[in-house]
Design an enzyme around this catalytic site. Sequence first.
Site, PDB file in Angstrom:
ATOM      1  N   ARG A 108       0.902  -1.233  -0.015  1.00  0.00           N
ATOM      2  CA  ARG A 108      -0.051  -0.050   0.105  1.00  0.00           C
ATOM      3  C   ARG A 108       0.935   1.325   0.229  1.00  0.00           C
ATOM      4  NH1 ARG A 108      -3.728  -3.096  -1.973  1.00  0.00           N
ATOM      5  NH2 ARG A 108      -5.219  -3.763  -0.369  1.00  0.00           N
ATOM      6  N   ASP A 152      -1.611 -12.833  -0.719  1.00  0.00           N
ATOM      7  CA  ASP A 152      -2.137 -11.936  -1.135  1.00  0.00           C
ATOM      8  C   ASP A 152      -2.666 -11.038  -0.251  1.00  0.00           C
ATOM      9  OD1 ASP A 152      -3.648 -10.402  -3.147  1.00  0.00           O
ATOM     10  OD2 ASP A 152      -5.032 -11.752  -3.740  1.00  0.00           O
ATOM     11  N   HIS A 169      -6.954  -3.548   4.365  1.00  0.00           N
ATOM     12  CA  HIS A 169      -7.758  -2.372   3.980  1.00  0.00           C
ATOM     13  C   HIS A 169      -8.286  -1.718   5.336  1.00  0.00           C
ATOM     14  CE1 HIS A 169      -8.414  -3.124  -0.339  1.00  0.00           C
ATOM     15  NE2 HIS A 169      -8.506  -4.355  -0.164  1.00  0.00           N
TER      16      HIS A 169
HETATM   17  O1  DOR Z   1      -8.818  -9.177  -3.064  1.00  0.00           O
HETATM   18  C1  DOR Z   1      -7.838  -8.745  -3.788  1.00  0.00           C
HETATM   19  N1  DOR Z   1      -7.303  -7.627  -3.225  1.00  0.00           N
HETATM   20  N2  DOR Z   1      -7.446  -8.935  -4.785  1.00  0.00           N
HETATM   21  C2  DOR Z   1      -6.531  -8.369  -5.594  1.00  0.00           C
HETATM   22  O2  DOR Z   1      -6.391  -8.821  -6.610  1.00  0.00           O
HETATM   23  C3  DOR Z   1      -6.104  -7.169  -5.242  1.00  0.00           C
HETATM   24  C4  DOR Z   1      -5.936  -6.863  -3.785  1.00  0.00           C
HETATM   25  C5  DOR Z   1      -5.994  -5.506  -3.352  1.00  0.00           C
HETATM   26  O3  DOR Z   1      -5.209  -4.754  -3.761  1.00  0.00           O
HETATM   27  O4  DOR Z   1      -6.786  -5.023  -2.436  1.00  0.00           O
END
Ligand code: DOR
Length: 436
Positions: A66, A313, A317
């Site tokens: 991020r 992954d 957020h």
């Molecule tokens: O769930 C996801 N979040 N899949 C992605 O490909 C991108 C990622 C994100 O950047 O939040």
Amino acid sequence: MTETLVLRGGTVVDASGSRVADVVVGDDGRIAAVGEQSEKLSADRELDAGGCIVSPGFIDLHTHLREPGKEEAETIETGARGGALGGFTALVAMPNTTPPMDSVSVVQEVIALGEPALTDIIASAAITIGRAGEELAPMAELAKLGVRIFTDDGTGVQDDLLMKRALEYSVGLSPFTGGASVALAQHCEVTALSEGTYMHEGEWSSRLGIPGQPAESEELMVMRDIALAKSTGARVHFQHLSTAGSVELVRAAKAKGIPVTAEATTHHFTLTDAACASYDTVFKVHPPLRGDADVAAVKAGLADGTIDAIATDHAPHCAHDKERPFDAAPPGMIGLETALALAITELDLPIETLVGLLSWKPAKIAGIDDVHGGPIAVGRPANLTVFDPDEAWTIDSNSFASRSTNCPYEGHEVKGKVRHTVVHGEAVVIDQEAQR
Ligand code: DOR
């Protein structure tokens, strides 16, 4: 580096197998000795590895850090701290930052910000400018900076011809990489089939009234890229495979010798679309959580080598973003600090297979196997993880180093905990505590 270390009394696991041995790390950041006569090996600092596996450090092929742009959710520093606590010694930083990592200046910024971090930060870069899928990024200049993985992750390259050109171009990059090959990593999702969908298409999407993304959205792009890898001879790496059909396509491609590799995330082998029944946006992710048969196929793919790597992954957020309605909330889950435990708890794999999926196999895909992923042998860079495969613990995202808490495993009982992490000879995590 000022002090020498000895990791005492663990079981050393690397690609050559397992043996009980002490590992001494010299003050040059390299492994100085590996030996079974523990009383003879000493160092400035002794770290207890009793009951633990001493393995080459883990490599995450898929981390969203991020920074730049969304430091409220994570920074390179906090993400790397979480990574180190999760046993990772290197994180491949995804390029969907703001601005995106599609230029020399932004990639240089990420590399510079990664310098003091607790883990190595390996910059990937976008395949296309702005990850918009229209024009190729300056791949040669980016390769000169050390980029070995190109990806538009967050989205897949939709244009067949542009993807073919990118692959053709990638084959000719060796003059800029000192001979090393690069991989084009694909987020397989045909947007014509996925636009306006928020979970997997199946019984649960019908019941919940949430528009569903069909498995073919992923599988058609896997199919196309296998064909393009075959015709161009370029390396394609498939990110976060989630469907049984995708796993089968990759299995068949590998059997034919086509140069493809693949990763699976921890959430795609531990959770199904049934979790979305709560309408809790923590379970919203791209690609979406799939059905039971898909989870079983991903597990089988990890067990038989069709899938080369476990990736997180890690997609932090902010709570205020995830608190929006299911259709509007951003997709993604954090994963750096739970990956090892989920792999141990949910996959019934021999420890050597499991460590290979977390360490030496992703290191090779990322082109960093000269430094990461072992072997644990004299003279090699000391990037090491010491973990107790039996320690039971309860997942509590508030205790994590990540700035975000969008963890779908809150309260889950798991086993397998990282005790120490050594990065370039420095013990950055000791007894489950980050040291700086
Ligand atoms: O769930 C996801 N979040 N899949 C992605 O490909 C991108 C990622 C994100 O950047 O939040």
